[in-house]
Write a protein that holds these residues in place. Structure first.
Motif, PDB file in Angstrom:
ATOM      1  N   TYR A  55       0.738  -1.130   0.076  1.00 40.12           N
ATOM      2  CA  TYR A  55       0.031   0.092   0.019  1.00 40.12           C
ATOM      3  C   TYR A  55       0.881   1.259   0.005  1.00 40.12           C
ATOM      4  CZ  TYR A  55      -4.048  -3.040   0.776  1.00 40.12           C
ATOM      5  OH  TYR A  55      -4.804  -4.157   0.677  1.00 40.12           O
ATOM      6  N   LEU A  56       2.096   1.136   0.315  1.00 42.78           N
ATOM      7  CA  LEU A  56       3.017   2.291   0.139  1.00 42.78           C
ATOM      8  C   LEU A  56       3.469   2.766  -1.351  1.00 42.78           C
ATOM      9  CD1 LEU A  56       5.019   1.328   3.422  1.00 42.78           C
ATOM     10  CD2 LEU A  56       3.718   3.239   3.078  1.00 42.78           C
ATOM     11  N   SER A  57       3.118   1.857  -2.288  1.00 47.09           N
ATOM     12  CA  SER A  57       3.543   2.204  -3.565  1.00 47.09           C
ATOM     13  C   SER A  57       2.558   3.310  -4.106  1.00 47.09           C
ATOM     14  CB  SER A  57       3.868   1.187  -4.503  1.00 47.09           C
ATOM     15  OG  SER A  57       2.429   0.471  -4.555  1.00 47.09           O
ATOM     16  N   ALA A  58       2.936   4.520  -4.382  1.00 50.21           N
ATOM     17  CA  ALA A  58       1.971   5.537  -5.019  1.00 50.21           C
ATOM     18  C   ALA A  58       2.166   5.578  -6.358  1.00 50.21           C
ATOM     19  CB  ALA A  58       2.222   7.004  -4.186  1.00 50.21           C
ATOM     20  N   SER A  59       1.399   5.490  -6.998  1.00 50.47           N
ATOM     21  CA  SER A  59       1.254   5.619  -8.535  1.00 50.47           C
ATOM     22  C   SER A  59       1.308   7.210  -8.951  1.00 50.47           C
ATOM     23  CB  SER A  59       0.537   4.920  -9.462  1.00 50.47           C
ATOM     24  OG  SER A  59      -1.093   5.391  -8.860  1.00 50.47           O
ATOM     25  N   ASP A  60       1.010   8.140  -8.065  1.00 50.98           N
ATOM     26  CA  ASP A  60       0.687   9.245  -8.451  1.00 50.98           C
ATOM     27  C   ASP A  60       1.973  10.220  -7.321  1.00 50.98           C
ATOM     28  OD1 ASP A  60       0.405  11.667  -9.354  1.00 50.98           O
ATOM     29  OD2 ASP A  60      -1.621  12.152  -8.513  1.00 50.98           O
ATOM     30  N   ARG A  61       3.125   9.922  -7.048  1.00 48.15           N
ATOM     31  CA  ARG A  61       3.749  10.276  -6.159  1.00 48.15           C
ATOM     32  C   ARG A  61       4.014  11.914  -6.590  1.00 48.15           C
ATOM     33  NH1 ARG A  61       6.326   7.654  -2.508  1.00 48.15           N
ATOM     34  NH2 ARG A  61       6.352   5.743  -3.584  1.00 48.15           N
TER      35      ARG A  61
END
Length: 131
Positions: A55-61
């Motif tokens: 859940y810590l992988s943000a596609s829109d970082r």
């Protein structure tokens, strides 16, 4: 710690039903991923089981900034809960993270959060001194 155990810990701390705790946990982790660097997100995720760290992988970082209140409203919106419930959930998730990862990793995480988060993060306990 698998995601169900993580959620159980959050549910106990926040005194929320398990389903609500799961939704808030996901929302907090996803929102954290938007607030911290990709490297820090990867370091934190590396200390968590895949089903939690995923859940810590943000596609829109975008390196989102803003005060703690903005974070709370984002979590509340994402989890479809009242901001007061989101605040209790954020505190519970951060406490659970603090107990799940190393002290150094948690300190690295907190260092990337705005000052307003200090009130939501319990101090890291110091080991007792031998007398």
């Amino acid at each position: 710690m698998r995601f169900p155990l993580f959620v159980d810990a959050v549910a106990r701390r926040a005194e929320l039903p398990t389903d609500d705790a799961a939704t808030i946990s996901r929302a907090v982790l996803q929102t954290l991923a938007e607030r911290i660097t990709a490297d820090e997100s990867a370091d934190l995720a590396a200390q968590l089981p895949d089903d939690v760290g995923g859940y810590l992988s943000a596609s829109d970082r975008g390196g989102a900034t803003g005060a703690a209140v903005d974070f709370l409203y984002r979590v509340a919106e994402r989890a479809a809960v009242d901001p007061a419930v989101a605040e209790v959930g954020v505190r519970a998730v951060l406490t659970t993270l603090r107990e799940t990862v190393t002290v150094g990793e948690f300190e690295d995480l907190v260092a990337q959060l705005p000052r307003g988060f200090d009130a939501m993060v319990d101090p890291i306990p110091r080991p007792p001194y031998d007398v």
